[in-house]
Design an enzyme around this catalytic site. Structure first.
Site, mmCIF file in Angstrom:
data_model
loop_
_atom_site.group_PDB
_atom_site.id
_atom_site.type_symbol
_atom_site.label_atom_id
_atom_site.label_comp_id
_atom_site.label_asym_id
_atom_site.label_seq_id
_atom_site.Cartn_x
_atom_site.Cartn_y
_atom_site.Cartn_z
ATOM 1 N N ASN A 5 12.596 48.987 -18.325
ATOM 2 C CA ASN A 5 12.807 47.695 -18.973
ATOM 3 C C ASN A 5 11.464 47.216 -19.519
ATOM 4 O OD1 ASN A 5 13.419 45.115 -19.747
ATOM 5 N ND2 ASN A 5 13.826 44.331 -17.680
ATOM 6 N N TRP A 6 11.262 47.424 -20.824
ATOM 7 C CA TRP A 6 9.970 47.057 -21.413
ATOM 8 C C TRP A 6 9.837 45.546 -21.593
ATOM 9 C CZ3 TRP A 6 9.137 51.055 -26.007
ATOM 10 C CH2 TRP A 6 8.999 52.346 -25.469
ATOM 11 N N LYS A 7 10.917 44.822 -21.443
ATOM 12 C CA LYS A 7 10.921 43.359 -21.658
ATOM 13 C C LYS A 7 10.352 43.035 -23.049
ATOM 14 C CE LYS A 7 10.598 42.846 -16.703
ATOM 15 N NZ LYS A 7 10.292 41.993 -15.573
ATOM 16 N N HIS A 93 20.006 40.084 -16.068
ATOM 17 C CA HIS A 93 18.665 40.152 -15.468
ATOM 18 C C HIS A 93 18.268 38.763 -14.985
ATOM 19 C CE1 HIS A 93 14.347 40.707 -15.035
ATOM 20 N NE2 HIS A 93 14.572 42.009 -15.038
ATOM 21 N N GLU A 95 15.633 37.197 -15.210
ATOM 22 C CA GLU A 95 14.885 36.411 -16.199
ATOM 23 C C GLU A 95 15.835 35.760 -17.203
ATOM 24 O OE1 GLU A 95 12.114 39.493 -17.309
ATOM 25 O OE2 GLU A 95 11.189 39.341 -15.330
ATOM 26 N N GLU A 163 18.050 43.676 -7.696
ATOM 27 C CA GLU A 163 16.670 43.275 -7.934
ATOM 28 C C GLU A 163 16.389 41.942 -7.252
ATOM 29 O OE1 GLU A 163 15.099 45.277 -11.754
ATOM 30 O OE2 GLU A 163 15.999 43.393 -12.329
ATOM 31 N N GLY A 169 7.964 41.909 -10.579
ATOM 32 C CA GLY A 169 6.648 41.645 -11.171
ATOM 33 C C GLY A 169 5.628 41.071 -10.202
ATOM 34 N N SER A 208 9.103 45.794 -8.654
ATOM 35 C CA SER A 208 7.781 46.365 -8.369
ATOM 36 C C SER A 208 7.827 47.830 -7.945
ATOM 37 C CB SER A 208 7.047 45.513 -7.324
ATOM 38 O OG SER A 208 6.854 44.198 -7.816
ATOM 39 N N GLY A 229 10.199 47.698 -14.421
ATOM 40 C CA GLY A 229 9.624 46.817 -15.434
ATOM 41 C C GLY A 229 8.186 47.230 -15.733
ATOM 42 N N GLY A 230 7.231 46.573 -15.084
ATOM 43 C CA GLY A 230 5.805 46.752 -15.370
ATOM 44 C C GLY A 230 5.360 48.205 -15.452
HETATM 45 C C1 PEP Z 1 12.550 44.139 -13.822
HETATM 46 O O1 PEP Z 1 12.192 43.153 -14.411
HETATM 47 O O2 PEP Z 1 13.688 44.613 -14.016
HETATM 48 C C2 PEP Z 1 11.618 44.764 -12.903
HETATM 49 C C3 PEP Z 1 12.088 45.536 -11.968
HETATM 50 O O3 PEP Z 1 10.280 44.459 -13.079
HETATM 51 P P1 PEP Z 1 9.042 45.024 -12.230
HETATM 52 O O4 PEP Z 1 9.244 46.496 -12.045
HETATM 53 O O5 PEP Z 1 7.847 44.717 -13.066
HETATM 54 O O6 PEP Z 1 9.044 44.295 -10.932
#
Ligand code: PEP
Length: 247
Positions: A5-7, A93, A95, A163, A169, A208, A229-230
């Protein structure tokens, strides 16, 4: 499945570089035994399609509208995502739930729209830190799942991503026992809610996940992959997570 997920990160050049670096790694570093899904920002989908699909990865959107088309300025339809080469779309998600006020009822309508367009949904659920501290994590996630799943749709069409909001994050991850318990809970509930049952359902963990903790998380019983994500913004880091399935 490992999904990136590049957001809202990267410009055209960054997206191209990242997609091509992933394609190179996939071509030279052996094939991990998992599906790899990359979800870039919407404006990059069509541009990255050939590189990603050509290397055997799947493309996904990060959201879609609940209706098929119409006067919805700034939104994107599931059908257009499919037309751009997407096979998947992330929905619900945290967010989107927090920043755009998305309710589980709306998310359920989006999952249904994705299905109408032939997309597979990656439906996200997860509790806040306060909810976990209050001992309500299972109840909260159960309610999200019940309300976010439309009537139609099978385990082949819907993947669930657990999640915990407090792990996204932040560099923090849930402990193995809590992850295992939640994934079993989700699987069981999905089986009760869906006439087709939970056979074949994939439940991903997100929050994370990085190369350093991937093996520990991905070996927990009931964890069928990760939503990243990150760490997906670096080809090497993301690849080292996928590579868990090659070992
Ligand atoms: C996400 O936003 O779906 C996610 C898992 O982010 P991160 O890996 O950065 O915690």
């Amino acid at each position: 499945m490992v999904a990136a997920n590049w957001k809202m990160n990267g410009l055209r050049r960054d997206g191209r570089d990242l997609a091509r670096a992933l394609a190179r790694l996939k071509g030279t570093a052996g094939e991990p035994a998992c599906d790899i899904v990359v979800c870039p920002p919407a404006a990059l989908l069509f541009e990255l399609r050939d590189d990603l699909l050509g290397a055997g990865m799947a493309l996904g959107g990060q959201d879609c509208h609940a209706e098929d088309k119409g006067a919805h300025t700034g939104d994107i339809s599931a059908e257009l995502l499919a037309d751009c080469g997407c096979e998947y779309v992330i929905l619900g998600h945290s967010e989107r739930r927090a920043n755009h006020g998305e309710t589980s009822a709306l998310i359920s309508a989006k999952v249904a729209a994705a299905r109408r367009a032939g997309l597979r949904a990656i439906l996200c659920v997860g509790e806040s830190e306060a909810e976990r501290d209050a001992g309500r994590a299972l109840a909260v996630v159960g309610e999200q799942l019940r309300e976010s799943l439309p009537e139609a749709g099978t385990s082949a069409e819907i993947t669930i991503a657990y999640e915990p909001v407090w792990a996204i994050g932040t560099g923090r991850t849930a402990n193995a026992a809590d992850i295992g318990e939640m994934h079993m809970h989700i699987r069981q509930l999905f089986g009760q809610l869906k006439t087709g049952g939970e056979s074949g359902l994939r439940v991903l963990y997100g929050g994370s996940v990085k190369a350093e903790n991937a093996s520990e998380i991905l070996t927990i019983a009931g964890v069928d992959g990760a939503l990243v994500g990150g760490a997906s913004l670096s080809a090497e880091s993301f690849w080292n997570i996928c590579a868990h399935y090659g070992r």
